[in-house]
Every structure is written in structure tokens, then in C-alpha cells.
Design an enzyme around this catalytic site. Structure first.
Site, PDB file in Angstrom:
ATOM      1  N   TYR A 320      25.831  48.479  16.524  1.00 35.77           N
ATOM      2  CA  TYR A 320      25.981  49.391  15.389  1.00 35.77           C
ATOM      3  C   TYR A 320      27.129  48.969  14.477  1.00 35.77           C
ATOM      4  O   TYR A 320      27.640  49.778  13.704  1.00 35.77           O
ATOM      5  CB  TYR A 320      26.200  50.843  15.843  1.00 35.77           C
ATOM      6  CG  TYR A 320      24.967  51.578  16.312  1.00 35.77           C
ATOM      7  CD1 TYR A 320      23.763  50.915  16.536  1.00 35.77           C
ATOM      8  CD2 TYR A 320      25.006  52.945  16.548  1.00 35.77           C
ATOM      9  CE1 TYR A 320      22.640  51.593  16.974  1.00 35.77           C
ATOM     10  CE2 TYR A 320      23.882  53.633  16.994  1.00 35.77           C
ATOM     11  CZ  TYR A 320      22.706  52.954  17.209  1.00 35.77           C
ATOM     12  OH  TYR A 320      21.597  53.634  17.643  1.00 35.77           O
ATOM     13  N   TRP A 338      29.188  51.088  19.766  1.00 36.15           N
ATOM     14  CA  TRP A 338      27.995  51.567  20.470  1.00 36.15           C
ATOM     15  C   TRP A 338      27.679  50.669  21.666  1.00 36.15           C
ATOM     16  O   TRP A 338      27.193  51.133  22.685  1.00 36.15           O
ATOM     17  CB  TRP A 338      26.799  51.599  19.511  1.00 36.15           C
ATOM     18  CG  TRP A 338      25.538  52.075  20.140  1.00 36.15           C
ATOM     19  CD1 TRP A 338      25.133  53.364  20.325  1.00 36.15           C
ATOM     20  CD2 TRP A 338      24.498  51.259  20.699  1.00 36.15           C
ATOM     21  NE1 TRP A 338      23.899  53.409  20.946  1.00 36.15           N
ATOM     22  CE2 TRP A 338      23.483  52.130  21.191  1.00 36.15           C
ATOM     23  CE3 TRP A 338      24.308  49.882  20.828  1.00 36.15           C
ATOM     24  CZ2 TRP A 338      22.313  51.663  21.793  1.00 36.15           C
ATOM     25  CZ3 TRP A 338      23.144  49.416  21.427  1.00 36.15           C
ATOM     26  CH2 TRP A 338      22.163  50.300  21.904  1.00 36.15           C
ATOM     27  N   TYR A 542      15.097  58.732  11.421  1.00 36.86           N
ATOM     28  CA  TYR A 542      15.949  57.830  12.189  1.00 36.86           C
ATOM     29  C   TYR A 542      15.231  56.511  12.483  1.00 36.86           C
ATOM     30  O   TYR A 542      14.069  56.499  12.867  1.00 36.86           O
ATOM     31  CB  TYR A 542      16.354  58.511  13.493  1.00 36.86           C
ATOM     32  CG  TYR A 542      17.415  57.772  14.281  1.00 36.86           C
ATOM     33  CD1 TYR A 542      18.642  57.475  13.709  1.00 36.86           C
ATOM     34  CD2 TYR A 542      17.191  57.382  15.594  1.00 36.86           C
ATOM     35  CE1 TYR A 542      19.624  56.810  14.427  1.00 36.86           C
ATOM     36  CE2 TYR A 542      18.164  56.724  16.328  1.00 36.86           C
ATOM     37  CZ  TYR A 542      19.379  56.431  15.727  1.00 36.86           C
ATOM     38  OH  TYR A 542      20.352  55.772  16.435  1.00 36.86           O
ATOM     39  N   HIS A 543      15.969  55.407  12.294  1.00 32.97           N
ATOM     40  CA  HIS A 543      15.453  54.054  12.539  1.00 32.97           C
ATOM     41  C   HIS A 543      14.419  53.620  11.499  1.00 32.97           C
ATOM     42  O   HIS A 543      13.418  52.992  11.831  1.00 32.97           O
ATOM     43  CB  HIS A 543      14.869  53.927  13.945  1.00 32.97           C
ATOM     44  CG  HIS A 543      15.896  53.736  15.017  1.00 32.97           C
ATOM     45  ND1 HIS A 543      15.578  53.727  16.354  1.00 32.97           N
ATOM     46  CD2 HIS A 543      17.238  53.561  14.954  1.00 32.97           C
ATOM     47  CE1 HIS A 543      16.672  53.544  17.073  1.00 32.97           C
ATOM     48  NE2 HIS A 543      17.699  53.448  16.232  1.00 32.97           N
TER      49      HIS A 543
END
Length: 716
Positions: A320, A338, A542-543
Site C-alpha cells: 500500500y 500494510w 473498493y479495488h
């Protein structure tokens, strides 16, 4: 008389003297059944345990359908695909006897707002009979076909496969399989279902249009452009999940927007699971992918050769993190707790493509850019908003409300640059350099914490000066706000300088598909306004990622990557901005650059070209790479036009003379006509005029090591 007949009828009814009595008695006893005919009650129905269901989609009842196949085996007829049982199937004849395509056409009998197609492959044949490469077309009359509204490559597994697309009015739906692309001697379907919405979405070309859908064999969480115009996309060690990684491999897809070809591969030679990495395209045009699930490796990708190369490991383990390319072509990276633990400060380091080595920068400390995340340090240094700038400096615009300058000379250093106006920490927001000549950055949205936190619609324009100076921060839009609160959204700078913003949630929860924003926005820096555009019907939270294509459209893709969960999106959609469309939705005539441009040019040099019509503006947009709301490679450089000679259609533009503005690497040149319609881009390599790259001397570059020679040669 009236009473007499009334009594007679009542008596006859109750005593069953005639048929009327039977009807009334059965009706009174609730024994009459309406005559609607057979009902579609299958023993198998689609379940979306490993992919996201069609948004607000309802399965269309199949009892009235008619199927037509252009090939079938006698024992496996076409109608088996809708008989409700997963133990029977339709099979085509031998592919060796067929040419080109195999199709199955559904007549729905009435019109629906169709939004998805779901197939279940034959379940007892392992990988035999799988449909992978496919197209989906729709029609109102079985004569005039629209499409493909979806195409691409499904994963080669015998689990159910989905194509979701924008709600489209249709009576006929056709699935076409590419027979030549299958590895089997036949193809088949055990069950076929279609979904529809109870609504339609207005298609207003003035606000842009969505479609088609591109189906991928992986959940596209990370991606980048190649010089060729191809897009590479990848997930993690598996096509649909990142956790429980065995390490050492990455599932990848490659898409050609021109030919519509989608391919797949598993990258193993770099021994790197490239989930949640840092990504930057260095000054040689090589993509540098760092860290992630396998937390310290570096993988290099050469788009010209479609080749992955194992690089030197970073000094620290990171996931990250963010990275950005410097004005001499090196790559700076910082953050990333992360992966590798937050007990070690993830201070900066720099990669030199001339030597292939990383140098630690202990003075470029990560502490000043930490957010105050409620989950603590492992979230606080994630997804930095980094911008390479003049004199080998890096500007950090967020997501922390505190901004900073970073320097890479010696052991590195930093300097505070003040707060981002009245903004709060804005994790998983976006930042885009839409005008690098003026040093202008748009920041939009985000939330104070990485997870389980309310999003904001805050928007600012940051204007950079010289390295070390505090930037000027002003609100963007009406009252410094977008129309919608967003976190986990994506954004792309367009050739005309406007910024396209899509997706996101109002309350950010990873792998959750509630509180979704379906209406994108367009920021216009000239009027300092946000305008709402046409909504879509596919969840992008997300993603997800967005990438500008060479034809001026935008790929908006991905979401999920959580294994057996209902948030996985193996697809992307194309958004066509308003500048490419007439009021009737037809594509506008584009200006064309008719000159063969040089493959390579240095900053400060002049480009001369000939166009097919009068143009009003030109710009450079750097090839980009994107993952997890971070796209530090993209930036736009507006180019003032100069007439070379008085002849019509001949122009020259001057490339700015500062590599901190025109970061070395591959750039797309666009020209726009007087209506604002962009050309299809021409891609060129722009080199830095800095005499040494990363401190390597002229002698080192002339006589590099064998490994360096290999890497530099690949990058040419």
C-alpha cells in the site's frame, strides 16, 4: 319473474346442475387456478457467492423463451440450456467442422430492460466445453443488432460466468462464442439465464455514454498503459483473491482496445505476488512494480516486448505504498506499512534504472505524512498522493491533511508545506495533476479513516511553485465541494484538462457494495465547476481503477478480489465523454495527426506535425498506472500552438524545458479541434535533459554491467 329466475340460477349453482355451479364452488373453495401456463421453477438458479450480482437485476422467467443455436449435438439439444437442470446441457457440434463463431440466440417474446447474462458451463466435464472468448449482442427485431454490448474472456473454470452491462431494451439476446479460441473440441452451456432491471437509465449523449462491458479472466485491481495502446491488468496470486497467498506469482490479463482481444497469463518468472503494490513508469519507459503481498520484490515490465523482468529487492518490505517518477527518471517510494509491519518506519528510498539498484533515504522520513487513522500506524502511511516535481523534488499532497516536500539528494530530507486548506485526512481520496505547466493539482474526496468511515465531497486545487515553497490551496467547485461524497473512487485527467471522477461510496467499507455512487462527475478547471454525468449500473468501489485510453475514452474497471464473496467484478466498462459525441449519440468526426512523429524527443524540443483540419489546442498526457485510488503517473501538459507556416493544418508545439514538469517517459499527444473533440493520441518517448540519471556517470552509462545493459536495452 325476476325472483323466479334468480332462485333457479342460485339453486342450480349450488346443486351443480350446470357448469356454472362448478366454477362458483371451486372459486369459493379457492380451488380454481388461473390459466397463466407453465412457470419457470428450475432446480438450479444462479448464485453469486463469488461474484457481484447484477445491480438491482431480476432473473427473467424463461417459460416463454425460444432458443436458436447454429450448432447442436442430437443428444444435447439447444433447449437443454433453459430446462432448469444443471445435469443437462446444450453442446455444439465438433468445432473442427465449424468456422468462426458459435451462437445461441434467445427470443424473450417481449421486451425487457436486459442487464446481465449468466451461464453455467457443463459441470461434469471439468474444463471441456468452456466458453471463454465471447460477445453479447441485443436486438429488438432479430434483424438489427446492437453490440457487442459486452465482450471479452471469462476465466476457464466451470463455475458460473457473468456479463453485466448497462440496462438495454431488447427482445433478442445473442451470445457468440469464438470457436477458434477454445481449447476444447466443443462448447456447451448447462444453464443460461438473463437478468433485467425494472428501470431504464436515460442515455443522454450530452452527459456521456457507458458501454460496452469488457469481461476479464481476473479481477482487475491494478493496471497500466503500454506504448502500444494495450492495457495490462492484474489481480494477485489468484484471479479472484489476494489472501492466503503462496507467493511468487501474479494472475494477469492484457487487453487490446483496438482489436478487442483479451488474453491471460500467470507471471511466475519474477517470483512476485504483485497485489497492492507501488507502481510507476520510470524515465526509460519501464514499469516498476514494488512490494505488496510479496513485500520487498521489484518487478519490471517492458511493454514493447511484453516481458516481465525480476528487479532488485527494496530495502524495506512495503504494501500500500506510493511511488512517483523523478525528473531524472528515477523512482521514489515511501510508506507501505500494510505489508512488512508498521513497527519499522517506512521511510523513503529511490530506484535507479541505470544501475537497477535501490538506495535508502533515511532522511526522507514517513512520519510527517502519517494520517490519524483510527486503526493505527499500519493504515496511516497508505496510498500517498505523490508528484515528482522540479529539481528532483517530490510533493506529497495527501491523503494526510499535512502536505510535505521530499528531496532525494544524499540521505534524503523533507520539509513541511502546510495543511491542505480546511480539509481533513482524506484516505482513499484522489489527486490529479491536470495542468503540470501551472503546477495545478485537483484533490477530491476521501475519508478520515481507511475503513468504516464517512466520505467527504471536499475538493481543492493546489498550485505548486518552486520546490520548498508552500503551495497555494483554494477550494474547487461551489463552496469547495463535489456533488457527491466519495471514497474508493477513481479519477482521470482528460486531454482537454477536465477531470473525470467515477464510483465510490458515501461510507467506506472494504468489500461492501452499499452506499454506492453511480453518477460520475466532471470537473472543469476553466469554470471551476463540477457537472454530473450519465450514471452507470455497475458497482465500482473498493479495488477499482480508471485509465485514460489513447482514443480519449476511459476504462473504469474492477472491484472486490475477496475470494468467495459477492463483491468480485471481473470486468470493466468504457465511458465515452461528451466531447466525442453528437447530440444524437453518434461519434463525432475527429481531428487527425497525419505526421509520423519521432519515437523519442527531449524536453525543451519542438514537435512539428500536420493535421487534417484546423485545431484549437493540444496537450500531452503521460501514460498512467493505477491501483487502490492511486495514479501518480498521470499528469497533463497543455501545449500552446504555434503556426509553422501559413499553410492550413501545419503546427508546431514547444515541449516545456523542465523535466520536473514533463517527467521523462511515454506520453500521449492529443490535438483538439474547435469543437473540443480530441484526436486519437500519438505516443512518444520524452527524455530528460538531465545529463546523468540517478547519479550514474557518462562512463557508467557507456559501459554498464551485463545486467544493466540488458535492462537498458529492453527499455529502448
Amino acid at each position: 319473474m325476476k325472483l323466479h329466475w334468480a332462485g333457479l340460477l342460485l339453486g342450480a349453482s349450488l346443486e351443480g346442475v350446470n357448469a356454472m355451479g362448478t366454477y362458483l364452488l371451486e372459486a369459493m373453495n379457492r380451488e380454481r387456478v388461473s390459466g397463466f401456463g407453465p412457470v419457470d421453477e428450475p432446480s438450479w438458479e444462479p448464485t453469486f457467492f463469488d461474484e457481484s450480482p447484477p445491480h438491482k437485476g431480476h432473473r427473467i422467467s424463461r417459460e416463454d423463451w425460444t432458443l436458436t443455436c447454429n450448432s447442436e449435438e442430437r443428444e444435447y439439444p439447444c433447449q437443454n440450456a433453459i430446462d432448469g437442470s444443471n445435469t443437462t446441457s446444450w453442446r455444439s457440434g465438433p468445432i473442427s467442422h465449424l468456422k468462426g463463431q458459435i451462437s445461441i440466440t434467445v427470443d424473450l417474446k417481449v421486451h425487457y430492460s436486459v442487464s446481465a447474462l449468466v451461464i453455467l458451463p457443463p459441470i461434469d466435464t471439468e474444463k471441456d466445453g468452456l466458453i471463454t472468448h465471447h460477445e453479447i449482442w441485443v436486438s429488438m427485431d432479430n434483424k438489427n443488432w446492437e453490440g457487442p454490448i459486452a465482450y471479452g474472456m471469462w476465466p476457464n473454470t466451470n463455475r458460473q460466468r457473468l456479463s453485466a452491462f448497462e440496462p438495454t431494451s431488447a427482445r433478442y439476446v445473442k451470445l457468440i462464442a469464438n470457436a477458434e479460441a477454445t481449447e476444447s473440441s466443443w462448447i456447451g452451456i448447462s444453464e443460461l439465464n438473463l437478468y433485467a432491471t425494472l428501470y431504464t437509465i436515460p442515455r443522454d449523449p450530452k452527459n456521456g455514454l457507458w458501454g460496452p462491458t469488457i469481461d476479464f479472466p481476473v479481477v482487475p485491481v491494478a493496471g497500466a498503459q503500454e506504448k502500444s495502446g494495450n492495457i495490462i491488468l492484474w489481480s494477485s496470486w489468484a484471479a479472484d483473491q489476494f489472501h492466503s497467498t503462496p507467493g511468487g506469482q501474479t494472475a494477469m490479463a492484457r487487453w487490446n482496445p483496438i482489436t478487442k482481444e483479451v488474453s491471460k497469463r500467470i507471471v511466475t518468472n519474477t517470483q512476485h505476488d504483485m497485489f497492492c503494490p507501488g507502481i510507476s513508469i520510470d524515465g526509460t519507459g519501464m514499469m516498476v512494480v514494488t512490494g505488496g503481498n510479496d513485500a520487498s520484490p521489484t518487478s519490471l515490465y517492458d511493454g514493447k516486448l511484453d516481458k516481465w523482468i525480476k528487479g532488485t529487492d527494496m530495502h524495506l518490505r512495503r504494501g500500500y505504498q506510493a511511488s512517483t517518477t523523478l525528473d531524472d527518471g528515477r523512482v521514489f517510494v515511501i510508506g507501505g506499512s500494510w505489508a512488512g509491519g508498521s513497527n519499522v518506519a517506512k521511510d523513503g528510498e529511490v530506484y535507479d534504472p541505470a544501475t537497477g539498484n535501490w538506495t535508502m533515504l533515511p532522511g526522507a522520513q514517513v512520519k510527517p505524512m502519517l494520517t490519524d487513522d483510527m486503526e493505527g500506524p499500519w493504515r496511516a502511511d497508505n496510498h500517498g498522493w505523490l508528484f515528482g516535481w522540479k529539481k528532483n523534488s517530490v510533493f506529497q499532497a495527501g491523503p494526510s491533511k499535512a502536505m510535505n516536500w521530499y528531496y532525494v539528494e544524499g540521505e534524503g530530507s523533507f520539509k513541511g508545506a502546510g495543511d491542505r486548506g480546511e480539509d481533513d485526512d482524506s484516505m482513499s481520496g484522489n489527486a490529479v495533476m491536470f495542468d503540470a505547466v501551472e503546477g495545478k493539482i485537483l484533490t477530491i474526496g476521501g475519508s478520515p479513516d481507511y475503513d468504516k468511515s464517512w466520505a467527504t465531497n471536499n475538493a481543492h486545487v493546489i498550485t505548486l511553485g518552486e520546490p520548498g515553497q508552500d503551495p497555494v490551496v483554494k477550494p474547487a467547485g461551489q463552496g469547495g465541494k463535489m456533488h457527491s461524497e466519495r471514497v474508493f473512487h477513481t479519477s482521470v485527467v482528460l486531454p482537454d484538462g477536465k477531470v473525470f471522477i467515477a464510483g465510490g461510496q458515501t461510507f467506506g467499507i472494504a468489500f461492501n457494495e452499499e452506499n454506492v455512487q453511480f453518477v460520475p462527475e466532471l470537473y472543469d478547471p476553466e469554470s471551476n465547476t463540477f457537472t454530473e454525468l450519465s450514471q452507470n449500473n455497475v458497482v465500482r468501489v473498493y479495488h477499482t481503477l480508471s485509465i485514460l485510453l489513447p482514443d480519449g475514452r476511459v476504462l473504469n474497471a474492477g472491484g472486490g478480489l475477496c475470494g468467495n464473496c459477492s463483491a468480485n467484478h471481473y470486468d470493466g466498462q468504457i465511458f465515452t465523454p461528451p466531447y466525442l459525441l453528437t447530440e444524437n449519440g453518434e461519434e463525432r468526426s475527429r481531428p487527425e495527426i497525419r505526421t509520423e512523429l519521432p519515437d523519442t524527443i527531449e524536453v525543451g524540443e519542438e514537435l512539428r506535425f500536420h493535421t487534417d483540419r484546423r485545431i484549437a489546442s493540444a496537450s500531452l498526457v503521460r501514460l498512467c498506472s493505477a491501483t487502490h485510488t492511486v495514479n501518480t503517473d498521470q499528469r497533463r501538459v497543455p501545449l500552446p500552438l504555434g503556426r509553422r507556416v501559413p499553410m492550413f493544418g501545419r503546427y508546431h508545439v514547444q515541449i516545456p524545458n523542465d523535466p520536473g514538469i514533463v517527467i521523462p517517459g511515454y506520453w500521449m499527444l492529443f490535438v483538439m479541434d474547435e469543437a473540443g473533440t480530441p484526436s486519437i493520441a500519438k505516443t512518444i518517448m520524452i527524455k530528460s535533459n538531465v545529463k546523468t540519471i540517478g547519479g550514474a556517470s557518462d562512463e557508467q552509462r557507456q559501459y554498464p554491467s551485463s545486467r544493466m545493459r540488458f535492462q537498458i536495452e529492453l527499455a529502448k
